[in-house]
Design a protein around this motif. Structure first.
Motif, PDB file in Angstrom:
ATOM      1  N   PHE A 265       0.833  -1.205   0.000  1.00  0.00           N
ATOM      2  CA  PHE A 265       0.000   0.000   0.000  1.00  0.00           C
ATOM      3  C   PHE A 265       0.868   1.256   0.000  1.00  0.00           C
ATOM      4  CE2 PHE A 265      -2.002   3.356   2.590  1.00  0.00           C
ATOM      5  CZ  PHE A 265      -3.124   3.622   1.815  1.00  0.00           C
ATOM      6  N   SER A 266       1.921   1.252   0.813  1.00  0.00           N
ATOM      7  CA  SER A 266       2.758   2.448   0.931  1.00  0.00           C
ATOM      8  C   SER A 266       3.531   2.745  -0.350  1.00  0.00           C
ATOM      9  CB  SER A 266       3.726   2.302   2.108  1.00  0.00           C
ATOM     10  OG  SER A 266       4.635   1.251   1.879  1.00  0.00           O
ATOM     11  N   THR A 267       3.882   1.721  -1.113  1.00  0.00           N
ATOM     12  CA  THR A 267       4.647   1.939  -2.345  1.00  0.00           C
ATOM     13  C   THR A 267       3.747   2.074  -3.571  1.00  0.00           C
ATOM     14  OG1 THR A 267       4.962  -0.469  -2.537  1.00  0.00           O
ATOM     15  CG2 THR A 267       6.712   0.797  -1.489  1.00  0.00           C
ATOM     16  N   ASN A 268       2.759   1.196  -3.699  1.00  0.00           N
ATOM     17  CA  ASN A 268       1.913   1.205  -4.902  1.00  0.00           C
ATOM     18  C   ASN A 268       0.806   2.254  -4.852  1.00  0.00           C
ATOM     19  OD1 ASN A 268       3.519  -0.908  -5.613  1.00  0.00           O
ATOM     20  ND2 ASN A 268       1.901  -2.437  -5.742  1.00  0.00           N
ATOM     21  N   GLU A 269       0.251   2.485  -3.660  1.00  0.00           N
ATOM     22  CA  GLU A 269      -0.864   3.424  -3.527  1.00  0.00           C
ATOM     23  C   GLU A 269      -0.384   4.826  -3.146  1.00  0.00           C
ATOM     24  OE1 GLU A 269      -4.928   4.758  -3.259  1.00  0.00           O
ATOM     25  OE2 GLU A 269      -4.007   2.991  -4.164  1.00  0.00           O
ATOM     26  N   LEU A 270       0.485   4.890  -2.137  1.00  0.00           N
ATOM     27  CA  LEU A 270       0.952   6.190  -1.658  1.00  0.00           C
ATOM     28  C   LEU A 270       2.163   6.696  -2.436  1.00  0.00           C
ATOM     29  CD1 LEU A 270       0.621   5.714   2.212  1.00  0.00           C
ATOM     30  CD2 LEU A 270      -1.060   6.626   0.595  1.00  0.00           C
ATOM     31  N   GLY A 271       2.834   5.809  -3.155  1.00  0.00           N
ATOM     32  CA  GLY A 271       3.966   6.220  -3.971  1.00  0.00           C
ATOM     33  C   GLY A 271       5.233   6.531  -3.202  1.00  0.00           C
ATOM     34  N   PHE A 272       5.403   5.922  -2.045  1.00  0.00           N
ATOM     35  CA  PHE A 272       6.614   6.152  -1.274  1.00  0.00           C
ATOM     36  C   PHE A 272       7.814   5.553  -2.013  1.00  0.00           C
ATOM     37  CE2 PHE A 272       4.333   6.312   3.103  1.00  0.00           C
ATOM     38  CZ  PHE A 272       3.809   7.560   2.758  1.00  0.00           C
ATOM     39  N   THR A 273       8.855   6.338  -2.156  1.00  0.00           N
ATOM     40  CA  THR A 273      10.054   5.902  -2.870  1.00  0.00           C
ATOM     41  C   THR A 273      10.990   5.124  -1.940  1.00  0.00           C
ATOM     42  OG1 THR A 273      11.294   7.901  -2.324  1.00  0.00           O
ATOM     43  CG2 THR A 273       9.928   7.947  -4.327  1.00  0.00           C
TER      44      THR A 273
END
Length: 477
Positions: A265-273
Motif C-alpha cells: 500500500f505504501s509503495t503502490n498506492e501512496l507512492g513512497f520511494t
C-alpha cells in the motif's frame, strides 16, 4: 571456553579505546566479535532491496510475500540446534572458528545467488532462508563466545560485553538504514544484493582472529554433557513457573500481522520511494533506541502483568491510527502522507520497543542457573516460532480479504483485525507471574547481546509496518 590467554591484546591498548570498549582491552579477538555483530546490523542494507525484488521483479502478491517470509524465518526457530551442532560436532577439533567461516561463506553464496540466479518464488524462498541460516548460525557462535567471556567478567564489568556487542550491531544498522533506500534510487535490487554479498566475507575473516583451543576428540564426555544439558532443559520446561509464561509469550506474539500488505500500500498506492522508506528505517531505528532508554529509565521495575497489559493496549489502539492513512483521512486533516508516516512510525516504534523489552527481561528471569544461555536461546526460538505463525496468519488473512498489489479496499479491515486481535492474548495474562522474579547477576551476564534487537521489527505501525521484516533484525537470538 576461552581462557585468559585469549584476552592478551595484540593491539597496543589506549585509554580512549579502553573507555570506548567499556573497560575491555582492544584485543584482535574482541574486535573480531564486534565485527560479526556489526555485520549483522549492516546486512539491513538489503532489507528494502528484498522487499522491492519480491514485489516488482518477481511480481508476488502481498499474501505470497508474507507466506514466503514466514518460511524464510525457519532458521531462527531452530537456533538451539545450531548450538548443539557447534558444541557436539567440532570440525578439525574446533567448535567455533570453522562454523563461523562456513556461515560467512554461506551468506556470500546466498546473496550472490539472489544477485544472479534467482528468478522464481521458490528459488527466492530458498536463497533468503539461506541468508537467514547464515546470520542465525554465526549469531549462535558469537553469542557462545560472549557467554564464555561473560562468565569471567568482574562484577564491575557485569553486562558490559553484552552492551558493547549490542551497540556494535545497532551502529551497523543505523549506518545502513538510510542507505538501504538511497541505493535503490540509483541501482537495481540485484546490484544491492551483489554489494551485500561482500559483508559476510568479513564474518569469515573475523573467524581467523578467534582464539580457540582444539578440543580432544577422544574425550567422550561431550555427549554426556549434551545429554545432561537436555535433561536439565526438560526439567526446566516442565516447571509451571517457566512453561506458563512461555506459553503466554507465544500467544502474545503469534497474532496475525499486516506488514506485507501495508508495504504494498505504501509503495503502490501512496507512492513512497525507496529513498523515503530508507528515511523511515533511520527514524525507526533511532526510535527503537529511544524506546530501550525509556524502558530502562522508567519502566523496568513495573510488574510484568501491569506493563504487558498497558503496553499491549496502547500499542494496539495507537496502531489503529494507520486507518487514517489507509482511508486518506490524514489528507482531509491537512497532514501530508510522508509526514504522517514518519511521525506515526516514530511514536509507534517507541511503543513497540517498550512493549517488547519486557519480553526479554521476562525470558532472562525464567532461566535457572546452569543452563541460562541454552534455555534463553530456546525461549527466543519460541518467540521466533510465534513470529512465523504471525506472518503465515497474516498471509492467510490478506488472501481471504482479497488484498492484492493494486486492490486495497479491505486493507482497513485487515489493519483493524490485526491490531484489535493483538489484544486477545491478554485473556491469558494470568499465565504471567504476579511479581517479577529476581534477575541474578549470573543470569544477567549470560544473556546473549543480540537478543535485544533480533525480534524487533523495523517500522512498526501497530501490527503492520511500512517495511516488512524481510530479514532478521540483528540484529533477533
Amino acid at each position: 571456553m576461552l581462557t585468559e590467554r585469549s584476552e592478551s591484546p595484540d593491539i597496543d591498548p589506549h585509554p580512549l579505546a579502553t573507555k570506548i570498549l567499556f573497560g575491555h582491552q582492544p584485543s584482535p579477538e574482541l574486535l573480531a566479535i564486534l565485527l560479526v555483530y556489526a555485520v549483522q546490523g549492516i546486512l539491513g542494507i538489503s532489507r528494502l532491496a528484498v522487499s522491492f525484488f519480491l514485489k516488482d521483479e518477481l511480481a508476488l502478491s502481498p499474501a505470497e510475500v508474507a507466506a514466503l517470509m514466514g518460511i524464510a524465518a525457519l532458521p531462527w526457530v531452530i537456533k538451539p540446534v545450531f548450538g548443539f551442532i557447534s558444541d557436539g560436532l567440532p570440525i578439525f577439533g574446533y567448535r567455533r572458528r570453522p562454523y563461523l567461516i562456513l556461515s560467512g561463506l554461506l551468506g556470500v553464496v546466498a546473496w550472490l545467488s539472489l544477485a544472479n540466479l534467482v528468478h522464481t518464488a521458490g528459488a527466492a524462498t530458498l536463497a533468503i532462508a539461506i541468508t537467514s541460516l547464515s546470520v542465525a548460525f554465526s549469531d549462535v557462535i558469537v553469542d557462545s563466545l560472549i557467554v564464555e567471556r561473560a562468565r569471567d567478567e568482574s562484577v564491575g564489568k557485569a553486562g558490559s560485553l553484552q552492551a558493547l556487542c549490542w551497540g556494535a550491531s545497532a551502529l551497523g544498522g543505523l549506518l545502513t538504514a538510510y542507505f538501504s533506500g538511497l541505493l535503490l534510487q540509483h541501482f537495481s535490487t540485484r546490484t544491492v544484493f551483489a554489494l551485500t554479498a561482500a559483508f559476510p566475507l568479513l564474518v569469515s575473516a573475523a573467524a581467523l582472529w578467534i582464539a580457540e583451543e582444539p578440543v580432544n576428540l577422544a574425550d567422550g564426555n561431550r555427549q554426556t554433557v549434551v545429554k545432561e544439558q537436555m535433561q536439565q532443559l526438560w526439567q526446566a520446561l516442565t516447571q509451571k513457573a517457566i512453561w506458563m509464561p512461555t506459553l503466554f509469550l507465544f500467544l502474545w506474539q503469534c497474532t496475525p500481522t499486516a506488514d506485507s500488505a501495508f508495504f504494498y500500500f505504501s509503495t503502490n498506492e501512496l507512492g513512497f520511494t525507496p529513498e523515503f522508506l530508507g528515511r523511515v528505517r533511520l527514524v525507526t531505528s533511532l526510535a527503537s533506541l529511544l524506546g530501550v532508554w525509556l524502558f530502562q529509565r522508567f519502566l523496568k521495575t513495573i510488574p510484568f502483568r501491569q506493563i504487558f497489559i498497558w503496553t499491549t493496549l496502547l500499542s494496539s489502539l495507537l496502531g489503529l491510527t494507520a486507518l487514517l492513512l489507509v482511508t486518506h483521512t490524514n489528507r482531509s486533516l491537512g497532514i501530508d502522507d510522508h509526514w504522517f508516516a514518519l511521525g506515526d512510525s516514530l511514536i509507534l516504534t517507541v511503543m513497540g520497543q517498550l512493549t517488547f523489552m519486557p519480553v526479554l527481561v521476562l525470558a532472562a528471569r525464567l532461566c535457572p542457573p546452569g543452563i541460562e544461555a541454552t534455555l534463553f536461546a530456546l525461549l527466543m526460538s519460541v518467540l521466533n516460532l510465534s513470529g512465523l505463525v504471525s506472518k503465515e496468519g497474516g498471509a492467510i488473512l490478506t488472501h481471504l480479504l482479497g488484498i492484492t498489489d493494486t486492490n486495497f479496499d479491505k486493507l482497513w479491515l485487515l489493519v483493524s483485525i490485526t491490531n484489535l486481535g493483538s489484544m486477545l492474548p491478554l485473556i491469558f495474562i494470568n499465565l504471567l507471574p504476579n511479581e517479577q522474579p529476581e534477575l541474578t547477576p549470573t543470569i544477567a551476564n549470560l544473556i546473549p547481546p543480540s537478543s535485544a534487537i533480533e525480534h524487533q521489527p523495523t517500522g512498526i505501525i501497530g501490527n503492520q509496518s511500512f517495511i516488512p521484516d524481510m530479514l532478521p533484525e540483528l540484529p533477533e537470538n
